[in-house]
Scaffold this motif. Structure first.
Motif, PDB file in Angstrom:
ATOM      1  N   ALA A 134      46.156  53.109  50.680  1.00  0.00           N
ATOM      2  CA  ALA A 134      47.584  53.472  50.718  1.00  0.00           C
ATOM      3  C   ALA A 134      48.045  53.728  52.157  1.00  0.00           C
ATOM      4  CB  ALA A 134      47.820  54.717  49.860  1.00  0.00           C
ATOM      5  N   TYR A 136      35.279  50.522  43.318  1.00  0.00           N
ATOM      6  CA  TYR A 136      35.321  50.772  44.762  1.00  0.00           C
ATOM      7  C   TYR A 136      35.513  49.453  45.519  1.00  0.00           C
ATOM      8  CZ  TYR A 136      33.458  51.994  49.392  1.00  0.00           C
ATOM      9  OH  TYR A 136      33.281  52.167  50.734  1.00  0.00           O
ATOM     10  N   VAL A 144      39.151  48.131  45.131  1.00  0.00           N
ATOM     11  CA  VAL A 144      40.088  48.790  46.048  1.00  0.00           C
ATOM     12  C   VAL A 144      39.904  48.243  47.467  1.00  0.00           C
ATOM     13  CG1 VAL A 144      40.751  50.983  47.096  1.00  0.00           C
ATOM     14  CG2 VAL A 144      40.210  50.875  44.671  1.00  0.00           C
ATOM     15  N   SER A 202      38.855  55.598  49.038  1.00  0.00           N
ATOM     16  CA  SER A 202      39.280  54.245  49.421  1.00  0.00           C
ATOM     17  C   SER A 202      40.690  53.953  48.925  1.00  0.00           C
ATOM     18  CB  SER A 202      38.287  53.218  48.879  1.00  0.00           C
ATOM     19  OG  SER A 202      38.330  53.204  47.459  1.00  0.00           O
ATOM     20  N   ILE A 203      41.054  54.559  47.762  1.00  0.00           N
ATOM     21  CA  ILE A 203      42.436  54.371  47.271  1.00  0.00           C
ATOM     22  C   ILE A 203      43.419  54.989  48.260  1.00  0.00           C
ATOM     23  CG2 ILE A 203      44.066  55.039  45.461  1.00  0.00           C
ATOM     24  CD1 ILE A 203      41.750  54.900  43.464  1.00  0.00           C
ATOM     25  N   ILE A 222      37.715  57.235  45.302  1.00  0.00           N
ATOM     26  CA  ILE A 222      39.013  57.948  45.426  1.00  0.00           C
ATOM     27  C   ILE A 222      39.516  57.859  46.871  1.00  0.00           C
ATOM     28  CG2 ILE A 222      40.151  60.194  45.199  1.00  0.00           C
ATOM     29  CD1 ILE A 222      37.927  60.887  43.115  1.00  0.00           C
TER      30      ILE A 222
END
Lengths: 377, 218
Positions: free
Chosen positions: B125, B36, B39, B120-121, B118
Protein backbone atom coordinates in the motif's frame (compact mmCIF):
# COMPACT_ATOMS: atom_id res chain seq x y z
CA UNK A 1 61.97 158.40 -38.07
CA UNK A 2 59.72 159.66 -40.73
CA UNK A 3 56.00 159.58 -40.09
CA UNK A 4 55.27 157.30 -43.06
CA UNK A 5 57.80 154.73 -41.82
CA UNK A 6 56.01 154.57 -38.53
CA UNK A 7 52.70 153.90 -40.31
CA UNK A 8 54.31 151.04 -42.32
CA UNK A 9 55.63 149.37 -39.16
CA UNK A 10 52.23 149.70 -37.54
CA UNK A 11 50.49 148.09 -40.52
CA UNK A 12 52.98 145.20 -40.49
CA UNK A 13 52.30 144.61 -36.80
CA UNK A 14 48.57 144.68 -37.43
CA UNK A 15 48.97 142.23 -40.28
CA UNK A 16 51.12 139.98 -38.16
CA UNK A 17 48.61 140.08 -35.39
CA UNK A 18 45.86 139.14 -37.84
CA UNK A 19 47.79 136.18 -39.34
CA UNK A 20 48.65 134.55 -35.93
CA UNK A 21 45.99 131.75 -35.09
CA UNK A 22 43.70 132.20 -32.13
CA UNK A 23 43.87 128.32 -31.18
CA UNK A 24 45.75 125.05 -32.08
CA UNK A 25 44.75 123.38 -35.37
CA UNK A 26 43.61 119.73 -36.26
CA UNK A 27 47.17 118.66 -36.66
CA UNK A 28 47.63 118.79 -32.89
CA UNK A 29 44.84 116.30 -32.21
CA UNK A 30 45.80 112.63 -32.45
CA UNK A 31 44.20 109.28 -31.62
CA UNK A 32 46.17 107.83 -28.77
CA UNK A 33 44.38 104.50 -28.20
CA UNK A 34 41.43 102.39 -29.13
CA UNK A 35 40.03 99.41 -27.28
CA UNK A 36 37.33 96.94 -28.18
CA UNK A 37 35.31 94.86 -25.76
CA UNK A 38 35.40 91.97 -26.51
CA UNK A 39 38.79 92.29 -28.03
CA UNK A 40 37.88 89.95 -30.89
CA UNK A 41 34.40 89.77 -32.27
CA UNK A 42 32.60 86.85 -33.79
CA UNK A 43 30.28 87.30 -36.70
CA UNK A 44 27.17 89.09 -35.55
CA UNK A 45 28.72 90.07 -32.25
CA UNK A 46 28.12 93.47 -30.75
CA UNK A 47 31.06 95.17 -29.11
CA UNK A 48 32.02 98.43 -27.51
CA UNK A 49 34.74 100.47 -29.20
CA UNK A 50 36.43 103.12 -27.11
CA UNK A 51 38.69 105.64 -28.84
CA UNK A 52 40.81 108.17 -27.01
CA UNK A 53 42.14 111.31 -28.61
CA UNK A 54 44.59 113.84 -27.25
CA UNK A 55 45.23 117.50 -28.02
CA UNK A 56 48.96 117.84 -28.23
CA UNK A 57 48.77 121.54 -29.03
CA UNK A 58 49.30 124.51 -26.72
CA UNK A 59 45.75 125.76 -27.09
CA UNK A 60 42.34 124.21 -27.05
CA UNK A 61 40.68 122.85 -30.14
CA UNK A 62 37.00 123.12 -30.87
CA UNK A 63 35.47 119.86 -32.13
CA UNK A 64 32.17 119.98 -33.86
CA UNK A 65 31.30 116.25 -34.12
CA UNK A 66 32.68 112.72 -33.98
CA UNK A 67 31.36 109.67 -35.76
CA UNK A 68 32.34 106.17 -36.87
CA UNK A 69 31.63 104.67 -40.20
CA UNK A 70 32.77 101.75 -42.27
CA UNK A 71 31.71 98.39 -43.65
CA UNK A 72 32.05 94.92 -42.16
CA UNK A 73 31.97 96.36 -38.71
CA UNK A 74 29.36 99.05 -38.42
CA UNK A 75 28.58 101.50 -35.71
CA UNK A 76 25.22 101.08 -34.06
CA UNK A 77 25.30 104.04 -31.75
CA UNK A 78 24.59 107.61 -32.79
CA UNK A 79 27.51 109.92 -33.69
CA UNK A 80 28.57 112.59 -31.25
CA UNK A 81 26.81 115.69 -32.77
CA UNK A 82 28.38 118.33 -30.55
CA UNK A 83 31.56 117.60 -28.75
CA UNK A 84 32.99 120.99 -27.76
CA UNK A 85 36.54 121.95 -26.99
CA UNK A 86 39.39 119.69 -26.07
CA UNK A 87 41.86 121.55 -23.98
CA UNK A 88 45.56 121.70 -24.57
CA UNK A 89 47.24 118.53 -23.40
CA UNK A 90 44.01 116.83 -22.47
CA UNK A 91 42.35 113.70 -23.78
CA UNK A 92 38.84 112.87 -24.77
CA UNK A 93 37.18 109.50 -25.12
CA UNK A 94 34.58 108.48 -27.63
CA UNK A 95 32.62 105.22 -27.20
CA UNK A 96 30.80 103.51 -30.04
CA UNK A 97 28.70 100.37 -30.16
CA UNK A 98 29.74 98.31 -33.12
CA UNK A 99 28.51 95.13 -34.72
CA UNK A 100 30.36 92.67 -36.91
CA UNK A 101 28.09 92.37 -39.90
CA UNK A 102 30.63 91.03 -42.33
CA UNK A 103 32.70 87.94 -42.46
CA UNK A 104 35.89 87.09 -40.72
CA UNK A 105 39.00 89.23 -40.97
CA UNK A 106 40.31 92.58 -39.85
CA UNK A 107 38.07 95.55 -40.52
CA UNK A 108 38.91 99.21 -40.29
CA UNK A 109 35.94 101.37 -39.46
CA UNK A 110 36.96 105.02 -39.61
CA UNK A 111 36.68 107.49 -36.78
CA UNK A 112 35.92 110.92 -38.23
CA UNK A 113 36.32 114.03 -36.08
CA UNK A 114 35.16 117.32 -37.55
CA UNK A 115 36.77 120.41 -36.12
CA UNK A 116 35.12 123.72 -35.73
CA UNK A 117 37.62 125.41 -38.06
CA UNK A 118 37.03 123.30 -41.12
CA UNK A 119 39.50 120.65 -40.21
CA UNK A 120 38.77 116.86 -40.07
CA UNK A 121 40.58 114.00 -38.46
CA UNK A 122 40.10 110.52 -40.03
CA UNK A 123 41.48 107.58 -38.17
CA UNK A 124 40.91 103.89 -39.18
CA UNK A 125 40.44 101.65 -36.12
CA UNK A 126 41.43 97.99 -36.68
CA UNK A 127 38.84 95.46 -35.43
CA UNK A 128 39.45 91.70 -35.65
CA UNK A 129 36.49 89.41 -36.39
CA UNK A 130 37.13 85.68 -35.96
CA UNK A 131 34.39 83.12 -35.85
CA UNK A 132 36.29 80.23 -34.30
CA UNK A 133 34.03 78.66 -31.60
CA UNK A 134 35.06 76.86 -28.44
CA UNK A 135 35.85 73.21 -28.94
CA UNK A 136 34.15 70.37 -27.05
CA UNK A 137 35.42 66.84 -27.14
CA UNK A 138 34.57 63.61 -25.34
CA UNK A 139 37.69 62.48 -23.57
CA UNK A 140 36.13 59.73 -21.51
CA UNK A 141 33.28 57.28 -22.06
CA UNK A 142 32.67 53.55 -21.56
CA UNK A 143 33.20 51.01 -24.27
CA UNK A 144 29.51 50.31 -24.31
CA UNK A 145 26.41 51.61 -22.63
CA UNK A 146 23.91 49.47 -20.83
CA UNK A 147 20.35 50.29 -19.90
CA UNK A 148 20.19 51.73 -16.42
CA UNK A 149 23.92 51.39 -15.88
CA UNK A 150 25.78 54.50 -14.84
CA UNK A 151 28.54 55.53 -17.23
CA UNK A 152 31.34 57.98 -16.58
CA UNK A 153 31.59 60.66 -19.26
CA UNK A 154 34.29 63.34 -19.48
CA UNK A 155 33.88 66.41 -21.68
CA UNK A 156 36.83 68.67 -22.43
CA UNK A 157 36.15 72.27 -23.42
CA UNK A 158 38.96 74.20 -25.08
CA UNK A 159 39.32 77.82 -26.14
CA UNK A 160 41.15 78.15 -29.46
CA UNK A 161 39.98 81.74 -29.86
CA UNK A 162 42.48 84.62 -29.68
CA UNK A 163 40.57 86.18 -26.79
CA UNK A 164 39.25 85.08 -23.43
CA UNK A 165 35.64 84.08 -23.05
CA UNK A 166 33.44 83.97 -19.98
CA UNK A 167 30.46 82.17 -18.58
CA UNK A 168 31.38 78.80 -20.07
CA UNK A 169 28.87 76.06 -19.22
CA UNK A 170 28.28 72.50 -20.35
CA UNK A 171 24.67 71.34 -20.17
CA UNK A 172 23.44 67.92 -21.34
CA UNK A 173 20.30 68.14 -23.45
CA UNK A 174 17.87 65.45 -24.51
CA UNK A 175 15.53 62.80 -23.12
CA UNK A 176 15.87 59.22 -22.09
CA UNK A 177 18.73 59.62 -19.70
CA UNK A 178 19.76 61.24 -16.47
CA UNK A 179 23.04 62.91 -15.66
CA UNK A 180 24.84 63.94 -12.55
CA UNK A 181 25.51 66.80 -12.39
CA UNK A 182 22.76 68.19 -14.59
CA UNK A 183 25.16 70.85 -15.82
CA UNK A 184 28.72 72.01 -15.29
CA UNK A 185 29.90 75.60 -14.94
CA UNK A 186 33.45 76.37 -15.97
CA UNK A 187 33.34 80.19 -15.96
CA UNK A 188 36.09 82.15 -17.66
CA UNK A 189 38.27 80.33 -20.10
CA UNK A 190 41.45 82.05 -21.22
CA UNK A 191 42.74 81.69 -24.72
CA UNK A 192 44.39 78.34 -25.47
CA UNK A 193 43.15 76.91 -22.20
CA UNK A 194 41.06 73.76 -21.70
CA UNK A 195 38.98 72.34 -18.87
CA UNK A 196 37.53 68.88 -18.39
CA UNK A 197 34.17 68.30 -16.73
CA UNK A 198 32.90 64.87 -15.62
CA UNK A 199 29.33 63.59 -15.91
CA UNK A 200 27.66 60.42 -14.69
CA UNK A 201 25.27 59.40 -17.41
CA UNK A 202 22.55 56.79 -16.83
CA UNK A 203 20.67 56.00 -20.04
CA UNK A 204 17.12 54.64 -19.96
CA UNK A 205 17.20 53.75 -23.62
CA UNK A 206 19.23 54.26 -26.73
CA UNK A 207 19.35 57.97 -27.48
CA UNK A 208 21.56 60.88 -28.47
CA UNK A 209 22.87 63.07 -25.71
CA UNK A 210 23.69 66.63 -26.81
CA UNK A 211 26.19 68.38 -24.58
CA UNK A 212 25.64 72.09 -25.18
CA UNK A 213 28.71 74.20 -24.50
CA UNK A 214 27.65 77.82 -24.07
CA UNK A 215 29.78 80.86 -23.45
CA UNK A 216 29.78 84.63 -23.69
CA UNK A 217 32.05 86.70 -25.91
CA UNK A 218 31.56 90.05 -24.26
CA UNK A 219 27.83 90.40 -24.08
CA UNK A 220 27.24 87.98 -26.91
CA UNK A 221 26.04 84.47 -26.09
CA UNK A 222 27.27 81.57 -28.17
CA UNK A 223 26.85 77.85 -28.00
CA UNK A 224 28.09 74.74 -29.66
CA UNK A 225 26.68 71.20 -29.37
CA UNK A 226 28.53 67.98 -28.92
CA UNK A 227 26.47 64.89 -29.62
CA UNK A 228 27.17 61.65 -27.86
CA UNK A 229 25.28 58.71 -29.38
CA UNK A 230 24.20 56.28 -26.69
CA UNK A 231 23.80 52.82 -28.15
CA UNK A 232 23.62 49.76 -26.03
CA UNK A 233 26.20 47.09 -26.40
CA UNK A 234 27.89 44.44 -24.41
CA UNK A 235 30.04 45.79 -21.70
CA UNK A 236 33.37 44.11 -22.18
CA UNK A 237 34.16 44.29 -18.50
CA UNK A 238 30.83 43.44 -16.93
CA UNK A 239 30.28 40.39 -14.80
CA UNK A 240 29.38 37.35 -16.85
CA UNK A 241 27.85 34.46 -14.92
CA UNK A 242 27.76 30.85 -16.00
CA UNK A 243 26.04 27.95 -14.33
CA UNK A 244 27.85 24.66 -14.65
CA UNK A 245 28.29 21.30 -13.01
CA UNK A 246 24.55 20.82 -12.74
CA UNK A 247 23.37 17.78 -10.88
CA UNK A 248 19.63 17.09 -10.71
CA UNK A 249 18.53 14.84 -7.90
CA UNK A 250 14.89 13.85 -7.70
CA UNK A 251 13.74 13.40 -4.15
CA UNK A 252 10.47 12.56 -2.56
CA UNK A 253 8.08 15.30 -3.54
CA UNK A 254 10.72 17.60 -5.02
CA UNK A 255 13.89 18.07 -7.02
CA UNK A 256 17.23 19.18 -5.70
CA UNK A 257 19.66 20.87 -8.07
CA UNK A 258 23.29 21.27 -7.15
CA UNK A 259 25.64 23.27 -9.31
CA UNK A 260 28.32 25.89 -9.53
CA UNK A 261 27.95 29.50 -10.57
CA UNK A 262 31.04 31.14 -12.02
CA UNK A 263 31.90 34.71 -12.89
CA UNK A 264 33.76 34.81 -16.19
CA UNK A 265 33.60 38.60 -16.43
CA UNK A 266 36.09 41.23 -15.40
CA UNK A 267 33.96 42.95 -12.78
CA UNK A 268 32.51 41.46 -9.61
CA UNK A 269 28.91 40.33 -9.54
CA UNK A 270 27.21 41.50 -6.39
CA UNK A 271 24.21 40.11 -4.52
CA UNK A 272 24.11 36.94 -6.61
CA UNK A 273 20.87 34.99 -6.05
CA UNK A 274 20.01 31.62 -7.54
CA UNK A 275 16.35 30.68 -7.86
CA UNK A 276 14.37 28.14 -9.85
CA UNK A 277 12.37 29.88 -12.56
CA UNK A 278 8.86 29.56 -13.91
CA UNK A 279 7.16 26.15 -13.98
CA UNK A 280 9.07 25.32 -10.82
CA UNK A 281 7.62 25.79 -7.36
CA UNK A 282 10.44 26.61 -4.95
CA UNK A 283 10.32 24.56 -1.79
CA UNK A 284 12.21 24.49 1.45
CA UNK A 285 14.99 24.24 2.41
CA UNK A 286 16.54 26.07 -0.57
CA UNK A 287 13.83 28.17 -2.18
CA UNK A 288 16.54 30.66 -3.04
CA UNK A 289 20.29 30.42 -2.65
CA UNK A 290 22.19 33.57 -1.81
CA UNK A 291 25.71 33.40 -3.19
CA UNK A 292 26.60 37.00 -2.38
CA UNK A 293 29.48 38.67 -4.16
CA UNK A 294 31.22 36.69 -6.85
CA UNK A 295 34.57 38.12 -7.88
CA UNK A 296 35.96 37.71 -11.40
CA UNK A 297 37.22 34.18 -12.12
CA UNK A 298 35.58 33.02 -8.93
CA UNK A 299 33.05 30.22 -8.52
CA UNK A 300 30.60 29.25 -5.81
CA UNK A 301 28.39 26.21 -5.29
CA UNK A 302 24.63 26.59 -5.03
CA UNK A 303 21.69 24.43 -4.18
CA UNK A 304 17.99 24.90 -4.88
CA UNK A 305 14.98 22.73 -4.17
CA UNK A 306 11.66 22.90 -5.97
CA UNK A 307 8.64 20.98 -7.14
CA UNK A 308 7.10 20.84 -10.59
CA UNK A 309 3.66 20.24 -11.96
CA UNK A 310 4.84 16.89 -13.19
CA UNK A 311 4.90 17.78 -16.88
CA UNK A 312 8.00 19.94 -16.90
CA UNK A 313 10.96 18.49 -18.72
CA UNK A 314 13.15 21.57 -18.35
CA UNK A 315 13.51 24.12 -15.60
CA UNK A 316 15.08 27.56 -15.87
CA UNK A 317 17.61 28.33 -13.19
CA UNK A 318 17.84 32.09 -12.74
CA UNK A 319 20.93 33.87 -11.51
CA UNK A 320 20.25 37.45 -10.48
CA UNK A 321 23.10 39.80 -9.74
CA UNK A 322 23.95 43.47 -9.55
CA UNK A 323 26.86 45.60 -10.60
CA UNK A 324 28.65 48.13 -8.45
CA UNK A 325 25.98 50.74 -9.24
CA UNK A 326 23.15 48.48 -8.14
CA UNK A 327 21.89 47.76 -11.64
CA UNK A 328 20.16 44.39 -11.77
CA UNK A 329 21.05 41.71 -14.28
CA UNK A 330 19.51 38.32 -14.88
CA UNK A 331 21.08 35.23 -16.36
CA UNK A 332 19.05 32.12 -17.07
CA UNK A 333 20.28 28.59 -17.56
CA UNK A 334 17.91 25.87 -18.66
CA UNK A 335 18.30 22.60 -16.86
CA UNK A 336 17.00 19.44 -18.46
CA UNK A 337 14.84 17.25 -16.26
CA UNK A 338 13.93 14.92 -19.13
CA UNK A 339 16.03 12.07 -17.87
CA UNK A 340 14.56 12.00 -14.41
CA UNK A 341 11.31 10.86 -12.99
CA UNK A 342 9.22 13.66 -11.59
CA UNK A 343 8.11 13.60 -8.01
CA UNK A 344 4.56 14.77 -7.76
CA UNK A 345 3.91 18.35 -6.73
CA UNK A 346 0.65 17.33 -5.14
CA UNK A 347 2.21 15.41 -2.32
CA UNK A 348 2.90 17.38 0.80
CA UNK A 349 6.49 18.12 1.52
CA UNK A 350 8.37 16.47 4.35
CA UNK A 351 7.27 13.57 6.50
CA UNK A 352 3.68 12.42 5.77
CA UNK A 353 1.82 12.61 9.05
CA UNK A 354 -0.74 10.00 8.03
CA UNK A 355 2.00 7.50 7.38
CA UNK A 356 3.55 8.22 10.75
CA UNK A 357 0.26 7.76 12.57
CA UNK A 358 -0.37 4.47 10.76
CA UNK A 359 3.17 3.34 11.55
CA UNK A 360 2.78 4.19 15.23
CA UNK A 361 -0.51 2.29 15.47
CA UNK A 362 0.97 -0.73 13.75
CA UNK A 363 4.05 -0.57 15.96
CA UNK A 364 1.84 -0.49 19.07
CA UNK A 365 -0.10 -3.47 17.73
CA UNK A 366 3.01 -5.52 16.93
CA UNK A 367 4.71 -4.75 20.23
CA UNK A 368 1.47 -5.56 22.01
CA UNK A 369 1.23 -8.89 20.17
CA UNK A 370 4.82 -9.78 21.08
CA UNK A 371 4.28 -8.77 24.70
CA UNK A 372 1.03 -10.71 24.84
CA UNK A 373 2.65 -13.83 23.40
CA UNK A 374 5.24 -13.89 26.19
CA UNK A 375 2.66 -13.36 28.88
CA UNK A 376 0.68 -16.33 27.60
CA UNK A 377 3.70 -18.61 27.56
CA UNK B 1 -11.47 -18.79 21.66
CA UNK B 2 -10.15 -20.90 18.85
CA UNK B 3 -9.22 -18.64 16.00
CA UNK B 4 -7.38 -21.31 14.02
CA UNK B 5 -3.89 -20.72 12.76
CA UNK B 6 -4.24 -16.97 13.34
CA UNK B 7 -3.74 -17.79 17.04
CA UNK B 8 -0.05 -18.10 16.19
CA UNK B 9 0.10 -14.31 15.98
CA UNK B 10 -0.75 -13.72 19.63
CA UNK B 11 -0.19 -17.04 21.37
CA UNK B 12 2.53 -18.81 19.44
CA UNK B 13 3.75 -20.89 22.40
CA UNK B 14 0.47 -22.62 22.96
CA UNK B 15 -0.22 -22.83 19.22
CA UNK B 16 3.02 -24.64 18.43
CA UNK B 17 2.70 -26.78 21.52
CA UNK B 18 -0.65 -28.00 20.23
CA UNK B 19 0.68 -28.44 16.70
CA UNK B 20 3.40 -30.73 18.01
CA UNK B 21 0.74 -33.21 19.09
CA UNK B 22 -0.23 -33.90 15.49
CA UNK B 23 1.58 -34.71 12.28
CA UNK B 24 3.50 -32.03 10.47
CA UNK B 25 1.35 -30.41 7.85
CA UNK B 26 2.57 -28.01 5.21
CA UNK B 27 -0.75 -27.09 3.64
CA UNK B 28 -1.54 -24.03 5.73
CA UNK B 29 2.04 -22.77 5.77
CA UNK B 30 2.17 -23.17 2.00
CA UNK B 31 -1.05 -21.15 1.69
CA UNK B 32 0.42 -18.48 3.93
CA UNK B 33 3.49 -18.33 1.71
CA UNK B 34 1.27 -18.26 -1.36
CA UNK B 35 -0.67 -15.31 0.05
CA UNK B 36 2.61 -13.62 0.93
CA UNK B 37 3.86 -14.29 -2.59
CA UNK B 38 0.66 -12.96 -4.14
CA UNK B 39 0.98 -9.69 -2.26
CA UNK B 40 4.60 -9.48 -3.37
CA UNK B 41 3.50 -10.30 -6.92
CA UNK B 42 0.93 -7.50 -6.88
CA UNK B 43 3.55 -5.02 -5.64
CA UNK B 44 6.00 -6.22 -8.28
CA UNK B 45 3.32 -5.96 -10.98
CA UNK B 46 2.61 -2.38 -9.95
CA UNK B 47 6.27 -1.49 -10.20
CA UNK B 48 6.74 -3.27 -13.51
CA UNK B 49 3.65 -1.53 -14.83
CA UNK B 50 5.24 1.82 -14.04
CA UNK B 51 8.44 0.81 -15.78
CA UNK B 52 6.57 -0.43 -18.83
CA UNK B 53 4.62 2.82 -19.08
CA UNK B 54 7.80 4.77 -19.76
CA UNK B 55 9.06 2.41 -22.43
CA UNK B 56 8.72 3.25 -26.13
CA UNK B 57 5.54 2.07 -27.82
CA UNK B 58 7.03 -0.99 -29.47
CA UNK B 59 8.50 -2.17 -26.18
CA UNK B 60 5.14 -1.89 -24.44
CA UNK B 61 3.93 -4.88 -26.44
CA UNK B 62 5.93 -6.95 -24.01
CA UNK B 63 4.08 -5.47 -21.03
CA UNK B 64 2.03 -8.54 -20.29
CA UNK B 65 5.10 -10.69 -20.55
CA UNK B 66 6.99 -8.44 -18.17
CA UNK B 67 4.19 -8.42 -15.62
CA UNK B 68 3.86 -12.18 -15.83
CA UNK B 69 7.57 -12.59 -15.19
CA UNK B 70 7.32 -10.28 -12.19
CA UNK B 71 4.32 -12.12 -10.73
CA UNK B 72 5.81 -15.56 -11.19
CA UNK B 73 9.13 -14.34 -9.85
CA UNK B 74 7.50 -12.93 -6.74
CA UNK B 75 5.58 -16.15 -6.10
CA UNK B 76 8.64 -18.31 -6.53
CA UNK B 77 10.68 -15.92 -4.41
CA UNK B 78 8.19 -16.34 -1.55
CA UNK B 79 8.65 -20.10 -1.51
CA UNK B 80 12.41 -19.82 -1.92
CA UNK B 81 12.57 -17.49 1.07
CA UNK B 82 10.45 -19.88 3.11
CA UNK B 83 12.75 -22.80 2.36
CA UNK B 84 15.88 -20.68 2.85
CA UNK B 85 14.71 -19.45 6.24
CA UNK B 86 13.84 -22.99 7.32
CA UNK B 87 17.25 -24.26 6.21
CA UNK B 88 19.07 -21.46 8.03
CA UNK B 89 17.11 -21.97 11.23
CA UNK B 90 17.46 -25.71 11.04
CA UNK B 91 21.20 -25.38 10.51
CA UNK B 92 21.71 -22.91 13.36
CA UNK B 93 19.58 -25.01 15.68
CA UNK B 94 21.90 -27.90 15.00
CA UNK B 95 24.60 -25.94 16.84
CA UNK B 96 22.40 -26.08 19.91
CA UNK B 97 21.85 -29.76 19.38
CA UNK B 98 18.31 -29.30 18.19
CA UNK B 99 16.14 -32.32 17.61
CA UNK B 100 13.23 -32.59 15.22
CA UNK B 101 12.49 -33.06 11.59
CA UNK B 102 13.13 -30.52 8.90
CA UNK B 103 9.51 -30.84 7.85
CA UNK B 104 8.39 -29.60 11.25
CA UNK B 105 10.88 -26.75 11.04
CA UNK B 106 9.57 -25.92 7.57
CA UNK B 107 5.99 -26.02 8.84
CA UNK B 108 6.62 -23.72 11.77
CA UNK B 109 8.77 -21.38 9.68
CA UNK B 110 5.83 -21.03 7.32
CA UNK B 111 3.61 -19.94 10.18
CA UNK B 112 6.28 -17.44 11.05
CA UNK B 113 5.70 -15.74 7.71
CA UNK B 114 2.18 -14.72 8.72
CA UNK B 115 3.28 -11.31 10.14
CA UNK B 116 5.38 -10.84 7.00
CA UNK B 117 2.25 -11.35 4.95
CA UNK B 118 0.47 -8.58 6.90
CA UNK B 119 3.54 -6.39 6.62
CA UNK B 120 3.79 -6.97 2.89
CA UNK B 121 0.19 -5.76 2.44
CA UNK B 122 1.01 -2.52 4.26
CA UNK B 123 4.29 -2.22 2.37
CA UNK B 124 2.50 -2.71 -0.95
CA UNK B 125 0.00 0.00 0.00
CA UNK B 126 2.84 2.39 0.83
CA UNK B 127 4.61 1.54 -2.43
CA UNK B 128 1.43 2.14 -4.38
CA UNK B 129 1.05 5.51 -2.66
CA UNK B 130 4.57 6.47 -3.72
CA UNK B 131 4.32 5.14 -7.26
CA UNK B 132 0.94 6.68 -7.94
CA UNK B 133 2.37 10.10 -7.12
CA UNK B 134 5.12 9.83 -9.68
CA UNK B 135 4.98 11.44 -13.07
CA UNK B 136 7.36 9.80 -15.43
CA UNK B 137 8.26 11.36 -18.77
CA UNK B 138 8.00 9.24 -21.91
CA UNK B 139 11.30 7.72 -22.90
CA UNK B 140 12.66 7.32 -26.39
CA UNK B 141 16.00 5.66 -25.94
CA UNK B 142 17.72 3.19 -23.71
CA UNK B 143 19.92 5.84 -22.06
CA UNK B 144 16.88 7.75 -20.86
CA UNK B 145 15.32 4.58 -19.57
CA UNK B 146 18.43 3.89 -17.55
CA UNK B 147 18.45 7.44 -16.18
CA UNK B 148 14.79 7.31 -15.24
CA UNK B 149 15.18 3.94 -13.60
CA UNK B 150 18.05 5.29 -11.57
CA UNK B 151 16.16 8.42 -10.58
CA UNK B 152 13.11 6.31 -9.73
CA UNK B 153 15.21 4.26 -7.38
CA UNK B 154 16.51 7.47 -5.85
CA UNK B 155 13.04 8.91 -5.39
CA UNK B 156 11.63 5.76 -3.86
CA UNK B 157 14.61 5.30 -1.60
CA UNK B 158 14.43 8.85 -0.27
CA UNK B 159 10.66 8.99 0.09
CA UNK B 160 9.64 9.27 3.76
CA UNK B 161 6.83 6.82 3.14
CA UNK B 162 9.32 4.25 2.00
CA UNK B 163 11.43 4.86 5.07
CA UNK B 164 8.39 4.43 7.28
CA UNK B 165 7.60 1.27 5.35
CA UNK B 166 11.12 0.05 6.04
CA UNK B 167 10.73 0.61 9.76
CA UNK B 168 7.38 -1.18 9.71
CA UNK B 169 8.84 -4.12 7.83
CA UNK B 170 11.45 -4.34 10.55
CA UNK B 171 8.70 -4.49 13.14
CA UNK B 172 6.97 -7.30 11.28
CA UNK B 173 10.29 -9.12 11.01
CA UNK B 174 10.61 -8.85 14.78
CA UNK B 175 7.08 -10.17 15.15
CA UNK B 176 7.93 -13.08 12.85
CA UNK B 177 11.11 -13.70 14.81
CA UNK B 178 9.11 -13.75 18.03
CA UNK B 179 6.82 -16.41 16.56
CA UNK B 180 9.76 -18.37 15.22
CA UNK B 181 11.42 -18.42 18.65
CA UNK B 182 8.45 -20.40 19.90
CA UNK B 183 8.35 -22.38 16.68
CA UNK B 184 12.00 -23.44 16.91
CA UNK B 185 11.64 -24.14 20.61
CA UNK B 186 9.07 -26.83 19.83
CA UNK B 187 10.12 -27.88 16.35
CA UNK B 188 13.73 -28.47 17.37
CA UNK B 189 13.17 -29.11 21.07
CA UNK B 190 15.36 -26.22 22.19
CA UNK B 191 15.45 -24.19 25.34
CA UNK B 192 13.95 -20.77 25.10
CA UNK B 193 17.44 -19.25 25.23
CA UNK B 194 18.78 -21.49 22.42
CA UNK B 195 15.66 -20.89 20.33
CA UNK B 196 16.08 -17.14 20.82
CA UNK B 197 19.70 -17.37 19.68
CA UNK B 198 18.79 -19.56 16.72
CA UNK B 199 16.28 -17.04 15.51
CA UNK B 200 17.95 -13.93 16.88
CA UNK B 201 21.27 -14.23 15.04
CA UNK B 202 19.91 -14.23 11.46
CA UNK B 203 17.19 -11.79 12.46
CA UNK B 204 19.72 -9.38 13.88
CA UNK B 205 21.77 -9.59 10.70
CA UNK B 206 18.66 -8.98 8.64
CA UNK B 207 17.62 -6.08 10.86
CA UNK B 208 21.05 -4.51 10.46
CA UNK B 209 20.69 -4.84 6.72
CA UNK B 210 17.24 -3.22 6.75
CA UNK B 211 18.44 -0.36 8.94
CA UNK B 212 21.43 0.17 6.70
CA UNK B 213 19.10 0.35 3.72
CA UNK B 214 16.82 2.87 5.40
CA UNK B 215 19.65 5.11 6.50
CA UNK B 216 21.35 4.85 3.11
CA UNK B 217 24.49 3.09 4.26
CA UNK B 218 24.08 0.55 1.51
Amino acid sequence: MKPHNLVVILLICIAAATVTPASAGPADVTVTSSTLDPSVLMKGDVGTLTVEIKNNGADGVAIRSARLYGSGVVGLSDPYPSVGDIGAGTTKTFTFTVRADGGEGTFYPTLVIDFQNDGTLRHPVPILVEDTPLTATIVGKPDAFSEGKRADIAIQVGNPRPNDVSGVQVIPQGTGFTTTPTGAFIGALATDEARTVPFNLTPEGETDVAFTVSWRNGINAHAVDLTLPVTFGEDKRQADLFITNIEVTPEAGRYRILGDVMNAGLEPARSVLITPGSSAIPTDPFRVYVVGTLDPDDAAPFEVTFRTDGNATTIPIIAEYRDDDGNRYVMTAVVDLGGTAAPSAERDEGIPMTGIVVAILIAIGVIGAIFYSWRRK
Amino acid sequence: MDTGFLRVLFDPGRFFEERMRGEAGLKIPALIILAYGIVGAVAAALMVNVIIAILPGEAQAYAAFGIAIAVIGALIMGYLMWIACAVILYAISMIFKGEGTFTRTLEFTGYGFLPQFIGSIIGAAFSYQIISNLTIPPMTNIEQIAEVSESLAGIIATDPLMQISGVLSLLFVLWSANILIFGMKYARNLSTRDAALTVGIPTALYAVYILATITGWV
